[in-house]
Design a protein around this motif. Structure first.
Motif, PDB file in Angstrom:
ATOM      1  N   VAL A 315      39.501  54.622  26.346  1.00  0.00           N
ATOM      2  CA  VAL A 315      39.416  53.552  27.334  1.00  0.00           C
ATOM      3  C   VAL A 315      38.881  54.151  28.626  1.00  0.00           C
ATOM      4  CG1 VAL A 315      40.693  51.920  28.769  1.00  0.00           C
ATOM      5  CG2 VAL A 315      41.266  52.153  26.356  1.00  0.00           C
ATOM      6  N   VAL A 316      37.878  53.520  29.203  1.00  0.00           N
ATOM      7  CA  VAL A 316      37.317  53.952  30.490  1.00  0.00           C
ATOM      8  C   VAL A 316      37.685  52.914  31.539  1.00  0.00           C
ATOM      9  CG1 VAL A 316      35.202  54.468  31.768  1.00  0.00           C
ATOM     10  CG2 VAL A 316      35.419  55.179  29.371  1.00  0.00           C
ATOM     11  N   LEU A 317      38.319  53.384  32.626  1.00  0.00           N
ATOM     12  CA  LEU A 317      38.731  52.499  33.716  1.00  0.00           C
ATOM     13  C   LEU A 317      37.666  52.499  34.803  1.00  0.00           C
ATOM     14  CD1 LEU A 317      42.490  53.560  34.082  1.00  0.00           C
ATOM     15  CD2 LEU A 317      41.509  51.756  32.640  1.00  0.00           C
ATOM     16  N   ILE A 318      37.221  51.308  35.234  1.00  0.00           N
ATOM     17  CA  ILE A 318      36.179  51.219  36.256  1.00  0.00           C
ATOM     18  C   ILE A 318      36.573  50.224  37.342  1.00  0.00           C
ATOM     19  CG2 ILE A 318      34.350  51.816  34.634  1.00  0.00           C
ATOM     20  CD1 ILE A 318      33.527  48.838  34.621  1.00  0.00           C
ATOM     21  N   ASP A 319      35.899  50.361  38.485  1.00  0.00           N
ATOM     22  CA  ASP A 319      36.091  49.449  39.615  1.00  0.00           C
ATOM     23  C   ASP A 319      34.848  49.524  40.483  1.00  0.00           C
ATOM     24  OD1 ASP A 319      37.241  47.644  41.347  1.00  0.00           O
ATOM     25  OD2 ASP A 319      39.100  48.761  41.642  1.00  0.00           O
ATOM     26  N   VAL A 341      35.794  49.554  27.858  1.00  0.00           N
ATOM     27  CA  VAL A 341      35.762  49.673  29.320  1.00  0.00           C
ATOM     28  C   VAL A 341      36.607  48.551  29.927  1.00  0.00           C
ATOM     29  CG1 VAL A 341      34.294  49.726  31.368  1.00  0.00           C
ATOM     30  CG2 VAL A 341      33.471  50.718  29.213  1.00  0.00           C
ATOM     31  N   ILE A 342      37.519  48.942  30.814  1.00  0.00           N
ATOM     32  CA  ILE A 342      38.485  48.003  31.389  1.00  0.00           C
ATOM     33  C   ILE A 342      38.440  48.071  32.917  1.00  0.00           C
ATOM     34  CG2 ILE A 342      40.973  47.625  31.712  1.00  0.00           C
ATOM     35  CD1 ILE A 342      41.441  48.335  28.846  1.00  0.00           C
ATOM     36  N   GLY A 343      38.594  46.936  33.566  1.00  0.00           N
ATOM     37  CA  GLY A 343      38.696  46.899  35.026  1.00  0.00           C
ATOM     38  C   GLY A 343      37.784  45.863  35.635  1.00  0.00           C
ATOM     39  N   PRO A 389      32.796  45.338  32.695  1.00  0.00           N
ATOM     40  CA  PRO A 389      33.723  45.901  31.710  1.00  0.00           C
ATOM     41  C   PRO A 389      33.785  45.038  30.462  1.00  0.00           C
ATOM     42  CG  PRO A 389      34.941  44.685  33.365  1.00  0.00           C
ATOM     43  CD  PRO A 389      33.490  44.653  33.797  1.00  0.00           C
ATOM     44  N   HIS A 390      34.301  45.590  29.376  1.00  0.00           N
ATOM     45  CA  HIS A 390      34.580  44.780  28.189  1.00  0.00           C
ATOM     46  C   HIS A 390      35.762  43.851  28.458  1.00  0.00           C
ATOM     47  CE1 HIS A 390      32.691  48.396  26.084  1.00  0.00           C
ATOM     48  NE2 HIS A 390      31.927  47.388  25.727  1.00  0.00           N
ATOM     49  N   VAL A 391      36.738  44.393  29.181  1.00  0.00           N
ATOM     50  CA  VAL A 391      37.949  43.638  29.500  1.00  0.00           C
ATOM     51  C   VAL A 391      38.065  43.564  31.018  1.00  0.00           C
ATOM     52  CG1 VAL A 391      40.459  43.493  29.278  1.00  0.00           C
ATOM     53  CG2 VAL A 391      39.089  44.448  27.396  1.00  0.00           C
ATOM     54  N   TYR A 392      37.888  42.366  31.551  1.00  0.00           N
ATOM     55  CA  TYR A 392      37.928  42.173  33.002  1.00  0.00           C
ATOM     56  C   TYR A 392      39.356  41.925  33.465  1.00  0.00           C
ATOM     57  CZ  TYR A 392      37.505  39.687  37.466  1.00  0.00           C
ATOM     58  OH  TYR A 392      37.664  39.272  38.759  1.00  0.00           O
ATOM     59  N   ILE A 393      39.774  42.663  34.493  1.00  0.00           N
ATOM     60  CA  ILE A 393      41.096  42.474  35.099  1.00  0.00           C
ATOM     61  C   ILE A 393      40.887  42.154  36.575  1.00  0.00           C
ATOM     62  CG2 ILE A 393      43.338  43.504  35.631  1.00  0.00           C
ATOM     63  CD1 ILE A 393      42.932  45.381  33.282  1.00  0.00           C
ATOM     64  N   ASP A 401      50.983  48.337  44.152  1.00  0.00           N
ATOM     65  CA  ASP A 401      52.233  48.986  43.744  1.00  0.00           C
ATOM     66  C   ASP A 401      52.270  49.374  42.274  1.00  0.00           C
ATOM     67  OD1 ASP A 401      53.450  48.685  46.334  1.00  0.00           O
ATOM     68  OD2 ASP A 401      53.695  46.556  45.861  1.00  0.00           O
ATOM     69  N   VAL A 402      51.465  48.719  41.457  1.00  0.00           N
ATOM     70  CA  VAL A 402      51.486  48.959  40.014  1.00  0.00           C
ATOM     71  C   VAL A 402      50.068  49.264  39.534  1.00  0.00           C
ATOM     72  CG1 VAL A 402      52.014  47.960  37.759  1.00  0.00           C
ATOM     73  CG2 VAL A 402      53.426  47.367  39.740  1.00  0.00           C
ATOM     74  N   ASP A 403      49.915  50.293  38.696  1.00  0.00           N
ATOM     75  CA  ASP A 403      48.599  50.576  38.132  1.00  0.00           C
ATOM     76  C   ASP A 403      48.368  49.631  36.957  1.00  0.00           C
ATOM     77  OD1 ASP A 403      46.219  51.570  37.153  1.00  0.00           O
ATOM     78  OD2 ASP A 403      46.716  53.644  37.634  1.00  0.00           O
ATOM     79  N   VAL A 404      47.966  48.428  37.288  1.00  0.00           N
ATOM     80  CA  VAL A 404      47.773  47.371  36.290  1.00  0.00           C
ATOM     81  C   VAL A 404      46.745  47.791  35.250  1.00  0.00           C
ATOM     82  CG1 VAL A 404      47.098  44.959  35.950  1.00  0.00           C
ATOM     83  CG2 VAL A 404      48.379  45.617  38.005  1.00  0.00           C
ATOM     84  N   ASP A 405      45.674  48.411  35.691  1.00  0.00           N
ATOM     85  CA  ASP A 405      44.595  48.797  34.776  1.00  0.00           C
ATOM     86  C   ASP A 405      45.076  49.830  33.759  1.00  0.00           C
ATOM     87  OD1 ASP A 405      43.139  47.201  36.510  1.00  0.00           O
ATOM     88  OD2 ASP A 405      42.375  48.910  37.640  1.00  0.00           O
TER      89      ASP A 405
END
Length: 416
Positions: A315-319, A341-343, A389-393, A401-405
């Motif tokens: 999983v690759v986290l992006i922003d 890819v998530i984010g 991303p493949h999965v948009y958050i 406060d929380v690392d949601v990704d």
């Protein structure tokens, strides 16, 4: 100052790789007229305002003689959520705290600030906006709590400390490694990380790679990671959509060759040096020929890369702060069937890349792209959109406060 202003206009219209694509976008007379009557600070401001016309995050104008000017910092960062600015990071001495909601700056509501600074923000989504240049223009504001109570605050600009590159690896579960790359600027350090953790790399079932804040660097830095990220059957990494055209004007060639010579003095990794030397040869061969596609076949004779059995899933986290070489890395990762890819979409600066520098004895430096992706001509650029991303958050204040990704990534890997 007027001569420098004219030099800048000429460079942006003739040497900048997007000069022809963006012909007519800029208004040079506003920069040139009265340039000799401006103070140094006023001149820098006018140049930066002129460069906004080109809508390219890669373009930078720096006054090296004003060190503190280049390093001013409000001591905190924000992200807009609806009509508030949420404090996301505290970097210095300030009365603010992470998670606070800012209602106004300099007596202007956030809604008003959006209109006042629309040229600086220039984004279609709140979560993509960069508010740092706007924070630098004010010294006070108001926060608002959940009950609606407002509280005034002030802040002073301080000297910005240089962020240290960070390339880390740590287990986050029995089966999963978390790799974080703040940039891709140091190929030697990244190769060392791969060599020192070879056993972990080849045995971990899952990887999570965090490039959410990756500011870029050199594509050669992440080449050692590629085989791990591809499926065993292999992937062709270079397609026709990836063709890059280099704007080989005399000025660009001279500046690129100078910068490459400086880079070679600092890099030790043999593969990275070979790539830079090939790059030098191409600039020398094609100087003065306009837009040319460079040939790197001697360095990359086969861009079909066979992968490894492990990791099984990545999983690759992006922003939006993922930019430049960080985005190149993400694009290649998306070619792999074992990568998700998530984010949120990246910054989107890679339509025009490979920065060169124009320097003046007066202490000014202009950084601008010397190449462009051929797909821009087909209307398939990424400016203003980034790599999706493949999965948009969606970004929300919960992210403070929380690392949601990261939690989403772990959840997905566990389900797999």
């Amino acid at each position: 100052m007027e001569k420098i202003a004219r030099d800048i206009v000429h460079t942006m219209q003739h040497d900048y790789a997007g000069g022809q694509d963006k012909k007519g976008w800029d208004f040079p007379q506003a920069l040139i007229q009265g340039a000799d009557q401006r103070t140094r600070e006023e001149f820098v401001h006018s140049v930066r305002d002129y460069l906004l016309d080109f809508n390219d995050h890669h373009i930078q104008f720096i006054d090296t003689s004003i060190h503190k000017e280049a390093k001013k910092d409000p001591g905190f960062r924000v992200r807009r959520y609806q009509d508030h600015l949420i404090v996301t990071d505290i970097l210095g001495d300030t009365s603010l705290e992470k998670g606070m909601s800012i209602y106004s700056l300099g007596g202007h509501s956030v809604t008003e600030l959006l209109k006042i600074h629309q040229r600086l923000l220039h984004e279609s989504q709140a979560e993509r906006e960069n508010w740092l240049p706007i924070l630098l223009r004010y010294s006070y504001g108001k926060t608002i709590d959940k009950e609606g109570a407002q509280k005034s605050f002030t802040y002073q600009l301080v000297e910005r400390s240089n962020a240290q590159p960070s390339y880390t690896l740590k287990p986050v579960s029995e089966e999963t490694l978390l790799l974080t790359f703040s940039d891709f600027s140091n190929p030697d350090a990244i190769m060392t990380l791969v060599l020192e953790h070879q056993e972990q790399f080849t045995q971990a079932k899952n990887w999570i790679i965090d490039v959410r804040n990756n500011g870029g660097g050199s594509d050669s830095s992440f080449y050692p990671l590629m085989p791990f990220l591809m499926p065993e059957e292999g992937v062709e990494l270079r397609g026709p959509e990836d063709r890059m055209l280099y704007h080989c004007t005399e000025a660009n060639a001279e500046r690129a060759l100078r910068d490459l010579s400086r880079d070679l003095e600092q890099v030790e990794d043999p593969d990275a040096r070979l790539f830079l030397e090939m790059y030098q040869e191409q600039w020398s061969r094609h100087r003065g020929k306009g837009f040319v596609e460079f040939n790197f076949d001697a360095f990359l004779p086969d861009t079909f890369i066979k992968g490894t059995e492990y990791p099984k899933s990545v999983v690759v986290l992006i922003d939006v702060e993922c930019a430049s070489s960080g985005e190149s890395f993400v694009e290649l990762c998306k070619k792999s069937s074992k990568v998700t890819v998530i984010g949120r979409s990246t910054l989107g600066v890679n339509d025009y890349t490979n920065l060169v520098s124009q320097e003046w004895d007066e202490g000014y430096v202009l950084h601008y792209p010397s190449s462009k992706l051929a797909r821009v001509d087909d209307g398939l650029g990424m400016t203003g959109k980034g790599i999706e991303p493949h999965v948009y958050i969606p970004w929300t204040p919960e992210h403070v406060d929380v690392d949601v990704d990261l939690n989403k990534a772990l959840e997905r890997l566990e389900n797999n």
